[in-house]
Design an enzyme around this catalytic site. Structure first.
Site, PDB file in Angstrom:
ATOM      1  N   SER A  49      43.468 -35.472 -17.121  1.00 51.19           N
ATOM      2  CA  SER A  49      43.246 -34.044 -17.348  1.00 51.19           C
ATOM      3  C   SER A  49      42.665 -33.338 -16.129  1.00 51.19           C
ATOM      4  CB  SER A  49      42.296 -33.870 -18.536  1.00 51.19           C
ATOM      5  OG  SER A  49      41.149 -34.669 -18.340  1.00 51.19           O
ATOM      6  N   THR A 165      37.923 -31.161 -18.793  1.00 50.34           N
ATOM      7  CA  THR A 165      37.697 -30.667 -17.441  1.00 50.34           C
ATOM      8  C   THR A 165      36.484 -31.351 -16.837  1.00 50.34           C
ATOM      9  OG1 THR A 165      38.565 -28.520 -17.976  1.00 50.34           O
ATOM     10  CG2 THR A 165      36.938 -28.582 -16.220  1.00 50.34           C
ATOM     11  N   THR A 183      40.464 -28.846 -13.241  1.00 49.14           N
ATOM     12  CA  THR A 183      41.203 -29.317 -14.416  1.00 49.14           C
ATOM     13  C   THR A 183      42.704 -29.078 -14.257  1.00 49.14           C
ATOM     14  OG1 THR A 183      41.300 -29.113 -16.840  1.00 49.14           O
ATOM     15  CG2 THR A 183      41.105 -27.083 -15.621  1.00 49.14           C
ATOM     16  N   ARG A 193      50.003 -20.310 -18.287  1.00 45.42           N
ATOM     17  CA  ARG A 193      48.708 -20.172 -18.991  1.00 45.42           C
ATOM     18  C   ARG A 193      47.540 -20.523 -18.059  1.00 45.42           C
ATOM     19  NH1 ARG A 193      44.202 -23.769 -20.109  1.00 45.42           N
ATOM     20  NH2 ARG A 193      43.202 -23.041 -21.995  1.00 45.42           N
ATOM     21  N   THR A 216      33.465 -26.771 -20.820  1.00 48.40           N
ATOM     22  CA  THR A 216      34.671 -27.560 -21.009  1.00 48.40           C
ATOM     23  C   THR A 216      35.105 -27.361 -22.459  1.00 48.40           C
ATOM     24  OG1 THR A 216      35.635 -29.778 -20.948  1.00 48.40           O
ATOM     25  CG2 THR A 216      33.308 -29.650 -21.491  1.00 48.40           C
ATOM     26  N   GLY A 217      36.377 -27.509 -22.707  1.00 51.17           N
ATOM     27  CA  GLY A 217      36.878 -27.289 -24.059  1.00 51.17           C
ATOM     28  C   GLY A 217      37.998 -26.271 -24.057  1.00 51.17           C
TER      29      GLY A 217
END
Ligand code: SD4
Length: 309
Positions: A49, A165, A183, A193, A216-217
């Site tokens: 990732s 990330t 990330t 995106r 992060t998320g």
């Protein structure tokens, strides 16, 4: 002289902390140290990732997002949708240092990276391609048309998609804060995106006078609350980093309730100018973070803020 401290998101952030803590102990600047740490993760193909070997977007393009920020000067730089270049964080730093801009995107970011001497690379790995094919939410036979059926098509499975990330925050011996966030964004994202990670104030913010924070998320939700700015401004107003992170997770929950959606999996980390640390996540995130403090490197589980808290 300040005691050096580093904090990074997720278990793989331990590698970043190992690299950065060594540099901070040698007296290097926070920004140099955290970027070197982030680059070690970008170069690790087993991290699917971040950087080299990440999972591509919906149509198979591997694009990277990153930003960096210097807490002393508030200098910052970022790239979004960067393709065919290995280290997005290094390019973000060049944007900060060599241009009057903050954020370059897509082809422009790649052109700039090439002008700066970065090598053009094919950052896919065989394992990455295999995983992309196996887990593609809309896997089709070759030649079949890809369908996009509206927002639900992307938002429903979003929490299941690989999205980790690495955000690294550091305090150096001179007392300066620095941060980086890097990330490949959400796997299977729509082409074009952009998440929170290259957005200063969303994925990252650092100010020597208040503190540094990173996220992060699910980036869409971090952007919606200007997550990292929110945490830093709470610290400026006197909150400790731990409380500031918990309040950001709480806000995430409240916004989700207001919008009638399930709270996203998101986490925040923070570091105060005095070297105090905070970390918190929404429920079910199972967020771990790595930290270097008092000469010790540890992997810790962050406090989760339940929906009804
Ligand atoms: C994004 N925030 O692009 C990133 C992904 C991530 O943990 O951090 N995942 O939305």
């Amino acid at each position: 002289m300040a005691e050096p401290v580093v904090i990074a998101t997720w278990a793989f952030g331990k590698l970043a902390v190992e690299v950065a803590s060594k540099m901070l102990t040698e007296g290097k600047s926070a920004l140099d140290a955290v970027i070197a740490g982030a680059q070690a993760v970008e170069n690790d193909p087993s991290v699917r990732s971040v950087g080299f070997g990440s999972l591509p977007d919906r149509i198979g393009r591997l694009t990277l997002d990153s930003c960096v920020m210097d807490g002393k000067t508030l200098d910052c730089g970022a790239v979004a949708g960067l393709e065919h270049i290995r280290s997005a964080s290094a390019v973000a730093r060049r944007v900060m240092e060599k241009t009057p801009h903050v954020l370059l995107t897509g082809e422009g970011a790649k052109w700039f990276a090439l002008q700066q001497g970065f090598a053009l690379e094919m950052p896919h790995t065989l394992d990455g391609i295999r995983e992309w094919i196996e887990k593609h939410p809309k896997a089709k036979k070759p030649g079949e048309k890809e369908q996009y059926n509206g927002p639900e098509d992307i938002t429903l499975p979003i929490s299941e998609w690989n999205h980790d990330t690495v955000t690294v925050l550091g305090l150096d011996q001179a007392g300066n804060l620095g941060g980086v966030c890097t990330t490949s964004g959400l796997a299977y994202k729509l082409p074009g995106r952009v998440g929170d990670s290259p957005i200063i104030g969303a994925g990252l913010y650092a100010d020597n006078e208040a503190g540094a924070a990173g996220a992060t998320g699910v980036g869409e939700e971090v952007i919606r609350i200007s997550g990292s700015t929110y945490v830093v401004e709470l610290m400026r107003a006197g909150k400790k980093p731990q409380e500031a992170c918990e309040l950001a997770a709480k806000r995430m929950n409240a916004v989700a309730v207001r919008r009638g959606v399930h709270p996203p999996r998101c986490a925040f980390i923070a570091l105060s100018p005095k070297g105090e640390i905070g970390a918190a996540a929404t429920e079910g995130t199972e967020f771990q973070y790595a930290r270097f403090k008092g000469g010790k490197i540890e992997l810790l589980k962050a406090k989760e803020v339940a929906l009804n808290k």
